[in-house]
Motif scaffolding. Structure first.
Motif, PDB file in Angstrom:
ATOM      1  N   LEU A  83       4.786   0.210  -2.192  1.00  0.00           N
ATOM      2  CA  LEU A  83       3.453   0.793  -2.021  1.00  0.00           C
ATOM      3  C   LEU A  83       3.512   2.260  -1.642  1.00  0.00           C
ATOM      4  CD1 LEU A  83       1.556  -2.052  -0.089  1.00  0.00           C
ATOM      5  CD2 LEU A  83       1.635  -1.628  -2.558  1.00  0.00           C
ATOM      6  N   GLY A  84       4.700   2.726  -1.229  1.00  0.00           N
ATOM      7  CA  GLY A  84       4.846   4.125  -0.872  1.00  0.00           C
ATOM      8  C   GLY A  84       5.069   4.350   0.616  1.00  0.00           C
ATOM      9  N   PRO A  85       5.460   5.571   0.990  1.00  0.00           N
ATOM     10  CA  PRO A  85       5.794   5.884   2.384  1.00  0.00           C
ATOM     11  C   PRO A  85       4.646   5.646   3.363  1.00  0.00           C
ATOM     12  CG  PRO A  85       6.600   7.594   0.912  1.00  0.00           C
ATOM     13  CD  PRO A  85       5.739   6.694   0.085  1.00  0.00           C
ATOM     14  N   TRP A  86       3.402   5.951   2.953  1.00  0.00           N
ATOM     15  CA  TRP A  86       2.277   5.751   3.879  1.00  0.00           C
ATOM     16  C   TRP A  86       2.193   4.289   4.310  1.00  0.00           C
ATOM     17  CZ3 TRP A  86      -1.973   2.531   3.486  1.00  0.00           C
ATOM     18  CH2 TRP A  86      -2.942   2.675   4.481  1.00  0.00           C
ATOM     19  N   ALA A  87       2.280   3.384   3.351  1.00  0.00           N
ATOM     20  CA  ALA A  87       2.190   1.956   3.671  1.00  0.00           C
ATOM     21  C   ALA A  87       3.345   1.529   4.574  1.00  0.00           C
ATOM     22  CB  ALA A  87       2.189   1.125   2.388  1.00  0.00           C
ATOM     23  N   GLY A  88       4.565   2.003   4.275  1.00  0.00           N
ATOM     24  CA  GLY A  88       5.710   1.652   5.110  1.00  0.00           C
ATOM     25  C   GLY A  88       5.560   2.147   6.532  1.00  0.00           C
ATOM     26  N   PHE A  89       5.022   3.341   6.678  1.00  0.00           N
ATOM     27  CA  PHE A  89       4.799   3.923   8.000  1.00  0.00           C
ATOM     28  C   PHE A  89       3.733   3.137   8.765  1.00  0.00           C
ATOM     29  CE2 PHE A  89       2.637   6.804  10.912  1.00  0.00           C
ATOM     30  CZ  PHE A  89       3.675   7.502  11.512  1.00  0.00           C
ATOM     31  N   VAL A  90       2.602   2.915   8.111  1.00  0.00           N
ATOM     32  CA  VAL A  90       1.471   2.258   8.778  1.00  0.00           C
ATOM     33  C   VAL A  90       1.785   0.810   9.135  1.00  0.00           C
ATOM     34  CG1 VAL A  90      -0.886   1.414   8.408  1.00  0.00           C
ATOM     35  CG2 VAL A  90      -0.300   3.763   7.814  1.00  0.00           C
ATOM     36  N   VAL A  91       2.391   0.082   8.202  1.00  0.00           N
ATOM     37  CA  VAL A  91       2.693  -1.332   8.465  1.00  0.00           C
ATOM     38  C   VAL A  91       3.632  -1.475   9.655  1.00  0.00           C
ATOM     39  CG1 VAL A  91       3.916  -3.352   7.575  1.00  0.00           C
ATOM     40  CG2 VAL A  91       2.235  -2.189   6.152  1.00  0.00           C
TER      41      VAL A  91
END
Length: 463
Positions: A83-91
């Motif tokens: 899903l991309g870096p944003w999703a990895g960071f937020v999750v």
């Protein structure tokens, strides 16, 4: 054999299953699940069955992905890939936050249970002692953590199994000094569904949170001895056993005790578990039950601290957390990440103690909102995982979620409906006024951090 991050693969299949159960079975079941029962009455049994299906879909989807990517950070790293870096960071930061909140609540609960025996004991004393115990356990080699959590969880499992067996006997033939209750309590007091379909749905909102923790097994993948074999097996066994324990235990509770009584809640002496054990002639039933809920709280705190530590270590690997939190001890434990997670534990415990404060409501709201969003993103990740691998001509995972994408879409719609419904349920309303600002803030933080971060090579889709 160790993985590429240095974490040690020392957790066995039996430990993985019990770690999953330990993380998911909290104190709520033992103390009556009164909020759900007050909404749906005897139909709460149906709510537990439906939510078990939701948990099974999520657990199975995770197993499908983690078998291919058995890495530290589990679904957070996989979200980063697909899903991309944003999703990895937020999750990962969201999951770290909600579990830190859970740790504080469980340690406070454990201290309160000790006060059952020693009412004059200051709460800070057992809280401090128990915090030290879970910290020491997590700082040791992961194999020791797995063994301690195995026996912690075993106490809960044995208590539930004994309760179910005694309950069935009490319902069908009775016990010495207690006549058989029969099943009349399931239809008495305005019937099986006293508050209609609306009451059943509201009950499912509360019941769903009983299954939060089913994602625990996926986080252990990086330290599993044989993730390809053990993770899918542990995930299915854990969710199946969890569902069986919950459904049967709640069925016994609602059959033995009128739902109107259970809905009132109360302390450990009012627990349906105590009522059944007392009817069976078990001496000191309340004391035994208090010991069980104490170990349940410590087991949850122990597992959740493990989860927060591994999530922090994973964030450090993508430079989304301080680099020093990614360093490992000689025994392969990310103790710096543990130390940072412990600071959060202390903060959550302090705020949880002030149960009437606005700060506590805010933490509660972030936890509820965050848990639902994480589950939704797990299923979105699963959809992207399948689509990307098919587009790249890669072999499908050896574990496949049955009925996907239909099953995963149905569950996503259900979770979205639950999330929206929290706006209209007074105890859950803080989920929106605290959860939405939290996600805005964390997205802003990502925008700032991502400009300074250099994401590791090999984190693209399908790598």
């Amino acid at each position: 054999m160790d993985n590429e991050t240095g974490l040690r693969r020392r957790l066995t299949g039996r430990q993985l299953t019990m770690i999953g159960l330990g993380g998911a079975i909290g104190t709520g079941l033992f103390l009556g699940s009164s909020l759900a029962i007050s909404q749906a009455g005897p139909a709460t049994i149906v709510a537990y069955v439906i939510c078990a299906g939701v948990a099974l879909v999520i657990g199975w989807a995770l197993a499908e992905m983690v078998v291919v990517h058995p890495e530290a950070g589990a679904f957070g790293v996989i979200a980063h890939r697909y899903l991309g870096p944003w999703a990895g960071f937020v999750v990962r930061w969201t999951y770290w936050t909600i579990q830190v909140i859970a740790i504080g609540g469980e340690v406070i609960a454990a201290g309160i249970y000790v006060q059952f025996w020693w009412p004059s004991l200051p709460l800070w004393l057992p809280v401090t002692v128990f915090s030290a115990v879970v910290l020491i356990t997590n700082a040791a080699a992961v194999k020791l953590f797995g063994e301690v959590e195995y026996w912690f969880a075993m106490i809960k499992v044995v208590a539930i199994v004994v309760f179910i067996l005694l309950g069935v006997v009490l319902i069908t033939v009775g016990l010495p000094g207690a006549q058989a209750t029969g099943v009349s309590n399931l239809t008495a007091h305005d019937g099986f569904l006293p508050n209609g379909i609306n009451g059943l749905f509201l009950a499912m909102v509360f019941v769903l949170f009983s299954y939060i923790g089913t994602e625990v097994v996926s986080v252990t993948a990086a330290e599993s001895e044989n993730p390809a074999r053990d993770i899918p097996r542990a995930a299915r066994r854990m969710v199946t056993r969890l569902a069986l324990f919950y459904v049967l235990a709640i069925a016994v509770v609602l059959t033995v005790v009128p739902w109107t009584t259970t809905a009132q809640g109360g302390d450990v002496t009012q627990s349906p578990f105590v009522r059944v054990f007392s009817a069976a002639g078990v001496p000191a039933a309340a004391t035994i039950m208090n010991f069980v809920v104490l170990t349940a709280a410590l087991s949850s705190a122990n597992t959740n601290l493990y989860l927060t530590t591994r999530m922090m270590h994973s964030l450090a690997s993508h430079r989304y957390a301080p680099a020093w939190t990614g360093r490992l001890s000689a025994s392969g434990v990310p103790r710096n990440a543990l130390a940072l997670s412990a600071l959060g534990l202390a903060l959550a415990a302090i705020v949880s103690a002030a149960s009437e404060s606005e700060a506590y409501l805010a933490l509660f709201g972030v936890s509820v909102f965050g848990a639902l969003v994480v589950w939704l993103l797990i299923l979105v990740t699963h959809h992207a995982f399948r689509r990307t691998r098919a587009a790249q001509g890669l072999a499908p995972s050896p574990v496949r979620l049955w009925g996907a994408p239909v099953t995963s879409v149905v569950v996503m719609l259900f979770l979205a409906a639950v999330l929206v419904s929290t706006l209209f349920i007074e105890p859950l309303r803080p989920a929106w006024w605290a959860g939405v600002p939290f996600f805005v803030i964390i997205s802003v933080v990502y925008a700032v951090v991502s400009r300074r971060s250099v994401v590791r090579e090999g984190s693209g889709p399908g790598k």
